[in-house]
Enzyme design. Sequence first.
Site, PDB file in Angstrom:
ATOM      1  N   ARG A   1     -14.964  -7.381   2.927  1.00  0.00           N
ATOM      2  CA  ARG A   1     -15.043  -6.182   2.077  1.00  0.00           C
ATOM      3  C   ARG A   1     -14.469  -6.433   0.681  1.00  0.00           C
ATOM      4  O   ARG A   1     -14.490  -5.548  -0.160  1.00  0.00           O
ATOM      5  CB  ARG A   1     -14.299  -5.028   2.736  1.00  0.00           C
ATOM      6  CG  ARG A   1     -14.969  -4.586   4.009  1.00  0.00           C
ATOM      7  CD  ARG A   1     -14.223  -3.458   4.651  1.00  0.00           C
ATOM      8  NE  ARG A   1     -14.735  -3.207   5.983  1.00  0.00           N
ATOM      9  CZ  ARG A   1     -14.179  -2.377   6.845  1.00  0.00           C
ATOM     10  NH1 ARG A   1     -13.083  -1.721   6.510  1.00  0.00           N
ATOM     11  NH2 ARG A   1     -14.696  -2.192   8.034  1.00  0.00           N
TER      12      ARG A   1
ATOM     13  N   PHE B   1     -10.481   5.597  -4.409  1.00  0.00           N
ATOM     14  CA  PHE B   1      -9.753   5.078  -3.241  1.00  0.00           C
ATOM     15  C   PHE B   1     -10.291   3.697  -2.874  1.00  0.00           C
ATOM     16  O   PHE B   1     -11.388   3.565  -2.336  1.00  0.00           O
ATOM     17  CB  PHE B   1      -9.928   6.056  -2.072  1.00  0.00           C
ATOM     18  CG  PHE B   1      -9.008   5.785  -0.934  1.00  0.00           C
ATOM     19  CD1 PHE B   1      -7.683   6.180  -0.993  1.00  0.00           C
ATOM     20  CD2 PHE B   1      -9.456   5.131   0.199  1.00  0.00           C
ATOM     21  CE1 PHE B   1      -6.820   5.936   0.072  1.00  0.00           C
ATOM     22  CE2 PHE B   1      -8.601   4.882   1.261  1.00  0.00           C
ATOM     23  CZ  PHE B   1      -7.272   5.287   1.200  1.00  0.00           C
TER      24      PHE B   1
ATOM     25  N   THR C   1      -0.029  -5.027  10.802  1.00  0.00           N
ATOM     26  CA  THR C   1       0.739  -3.958  10.172  1.00  0.00           C
ATOM     27  C   THR C   1       1.399  -3.067  11.216  1.00  0.00           C
ATOM     28  O   THR C   1       0.695  -2.417  12.005  1.00  0.00           O
ATOM     29  CB  THR C   1      -0.181  -3.087   9.278  1.00  0.00           C
ATOM     30  OG1 THR C   1      -0.936  -3.946   8.447  1.00  0.00           O
ATOM     31  CG2 THR C   1       0.620  -2.132   8.438  1.00  0.00           C
TER      32      THR C   1
ATOM     33  N   HIS D   1       3.115   0.179  12.507  1.00  0.00           N
ATOM     34  CA  HIS D   1       2.919   1.592  12.147  1.00  0.00           C
ATOM     35  C   HIS D   1       1.682   1.782  11.251  1.00  0.00           C
ATOM     36  O   HIS D   1       1.686   2.553  10.307  1.00  0.00           O
ATOM     37  CB  HIS D   1       4.155   2.172  11.445  1.00  0.00           C
ATOM     38  CG  HIS D   1       5.437   1.792  12.086  1.00  0.00           C
ATOM     39  ND1 HIS D   1       5.734   2.077  13.406  1.00  0.00           N
ATOM     40  CD2 HIS D   1       6.507   1.114  11.610  1.00  0.00           C
ATOM     41  CE1 HIS D   1       6.936   1.609  13.697  1.00  0.00           C
ATOM     42  NE2 HIS D   1       7.427   1.007  12.628  1.00  0.00           N
TER      43      HIS D   1
ATOM     44  N   ALA E   1       0.824  -1.205   0.000  1.00  0.00           N
ATOM     45  CA  ALA E   1       0.000   0.000   0.000  1.00  0.00           C
ATOM     46  C   ALA E   1       0.862   1.259   0.000  1.00  0.00           C
ATOM     47  O   ALA E   1       0.509   2.275  -0.604  1.00  0.00           O
ATOM     48  CB  ALA E   1      -0.913  -0.015   1.222  1.00  0.00           C
TER      49      ALA E   1
ATOM     50  N   ILE F   1      -3.994  -4.249   7.254  1.00  0.00           N
ATOM     51  CA  ILE F   1      -4.699  -4.906   8.358  1.00  0.00           C
ATOM     52  C   ILE F   1      -4.019  -4.502   9.659  1.00  0.00           C
ATOM     53  O   ILE F   1      -2.823  -4.748   9.840  1.00  0.00           O
ATOM     54  CB  ILE F   1      -4.683  -6.435   8.175  1.00  0.00           C
ATOM     55  CG1 ILE F   1      -5.400  -6.771   6.852  1.00  0.00           C
ATOM     56  CG2 ILE F   1      -5.381  -7.128   9.346  1.00  0.00           C
ATOM     57  CD1 ILE F   1      -5.391  -8.218   6.483  1.00  0.00           C
TER      58      ILE F   1
ATOM     59  N   GLU G   1       3.413   1.952  -1.592  1.00  0.00           N
ATOM     60  CA  GLU G   1       3.872   2.342  -2.924  1.00  0.00           C
ATOM     61  C   GLU G   1       2.731   2.779  -3.861  1.00  0.00           C
ATOM     62  O   GLU G   1       2.985   3.268  -4.970  1.00  0.00           O
ATOM     63  CB  GLU G   1       4.630   1.175  -3.590  1.00  0.00           C
ATOM     64  CG  GLU G   1       6.042   0.959  -3.076  1.00  0.00           C
ATOM     65  CD  GLU G   1       6.106   0.293  -1.709  1.00  0.00           C
ATOM     66  OE1 GLU G   1       5.172  -0.461  -1.368  1.00  0.00           O
ATOM     67  OE2 GLU G   1       7.064   0.556  -0.958  1.00  0.00           O
TER      68      GLU G   1
HETATM   69  C1  DLZ Z   1       5.457  -3.604   5.626  1.00  0.00           C
HETATM   70  C2  DLZ Z   1       3.984  -3.734   5.428  1.00  0.00           C
HETATM   71  C3  DLZ Z   1       3.174  -4.130   6.484  1.00  0.00           C
HETATM   72  C4  DLZ Z   1       3.729  -4.439   7.828  1.00  0.00           C
HETATM   73  N1  DLZ Z   1       1.856  -4.279   6.327  1.00  0.00           N
HETATM   74  C5  DLZ Z   1       1.318  -4.031   5.118  1.00  0.00           C
HETATM   75  C6  DLZ Z   1      -0.071  -4.162   4.915  1.00  0.00           C
HETATM   76  O1  DLZ Z   1      -0.853  -4.538   5.792  1.00  0.00           O
HETATM   77  N2  DLZ Z   1      -0.556  -3.861   3.696  1.00  0.00           N
HETATM   78  C7  DLZ Z   1       0.226  -3.445   2.662  1.00  0.00           C
HETATM   79  O2  DLZ Z   1      -0.294  -3.174   1.554  1.00  0.00           O
HETATM   80  N3  DLZ Z   1       1.550  -3.319   2.854  1.00  0.00           N
HETATM   81  C8  DLZ Z   1       2.110  -3.608   4.025  1.00  0.00           C
HETATM   82  N4  DLZ Z   1       3.443  -3.481   4.183  1.00  0.00           N
HETATM   83  C9  DLZ Z   1       4.282  -3.174   3.042  1.00  0.00           C
HETATM   84  C10 DLZ Z   1       4.439  -1.673   2.772  1.00  0.00           C
HETATM   85  O3  DLZ Z   1       3.254  -1.177   2.210  1.00  0.00           O
HETATM   86  C11 DLZ Z   1       5.596  -1.453   1.769  1.00  0.00           C
HETATM   87  O4  DLZ Z   1       5.325  -2.158   0.592  1.00  0.00           O
HETATM   88  C12 DLZ Z   1       6.911  -1.882   2.311  1.00  0.00           C
HETATM   89  O5  DLZ Z   1       7.174  -1.284   3.545  1.00  0.00           O
HETATM   90  C13 DLZ Z   1       8.058  -1.513   1.343  1.00  0.00           C
HETATM   91  O6  DLZ Z   1       8.127  -0.107   1.176  1.00  0.00           O
END
Ligand code: DLZ
Length: 298
Positions: free
Chosen positions: A263, A249, A222, A224, A185, A218, A187
């Site tokens: 969802r 979005f 996740t 932070h 997400a 989630i 990126e």
């Molecule tokens: C690192 C990370 C984490 C912990 N959780 C998610 C998530 O729940 N959903 C998601 O789309 N991406 C997650 N990422 C990855 C970050 O979005 C990102 O791709 C990485 O930190 C690399 O920049």
Amino acid sequence: MIKGISILRPAATANTYERLASFFSVLGFTPGSGWNEDSSRGASFLAPLGNLEIVDGTMPSVTDVLIEVTQLDAVREAAIMWFRGQGEETAGHISPVAETDWKSRIFTAEPVSGHVFAFWEWADPLRGKPIAVEGDLSAEGMRFAIVAARWNAVITDRLLDGALDALLRSGAARRDIEIVRVPGAWEVAAAARTIADRSPTFGGPGSVDAIITLGCLIRGETAHYEAIYNEVARGIGQSQQETGIPHAFGVLTCETLEQALNRAGVKAGNKGFEAAIAAIEMVSLHRKLVDRENSEGA
Ligand code: DLZ
């Protein structure tokens, strides 16, 4: 502050009260709460708008209660049916529809002798109505990019399927849909911005009409979560605001995987589908607003 206005119509007898209440109940009013006390009872019929008109000169109608309606003929038909339901003729109780000199059509009904009510509608049914500019839901001839995160692919693949389903079913051509996958997400916004800014060599500004952003965060899984979510939302919003290209979005923020699955098509609709529909509507709306501006400026 003034809130509303009530017209009180005394009924001389219980029978008059019941006839009037019965007559008005078949005409499409929203029933009010009314009251029933020892000293009096009241039947209440609500209309969305009310006004008090002081008239100097010729009255616009033979009676002082004018009820504005849409579909005047259908209201008259309901009034006629009410009389027939009572086993009574309408002659002398319901007038024919007449044109007025104030650009409207009107008829009167007298459900009880001495109680005359006028029903009317504007000759131009759009008069006085706020006319909203709204987008349509045909995607024919529109070009889209879908930016979908791979993280939580079990969810984002479903969102992607939903978005494609919505676009194709709404008339978009497969060749007009570009799918871009990004790691997570985090990126999504950067990729969306690159597409929105794309130089003419790579399809030109406006090489897509809208961008659909898809991802899934989630909370429980996740680190932070809040920080990532805020940044993702801000980045996508900023890209939309600064480029003028609609960005739908479709990044889910969920407490659990189960909620995310729901969802993504299991129980609570598919947010990818919904985001794609929003994108179509916004492209259509954008075009209409630009057309209006051009025609007003011409
Ligand atoms: C690192 C990370 C984490 C912990 N959780 C998610 C998530 O729940 N959903 C998601 O789309 N991406 C997650 N990422 C990855 C970050 O979005 C990102 O791709 C990485 O930190 C690399 O920049």
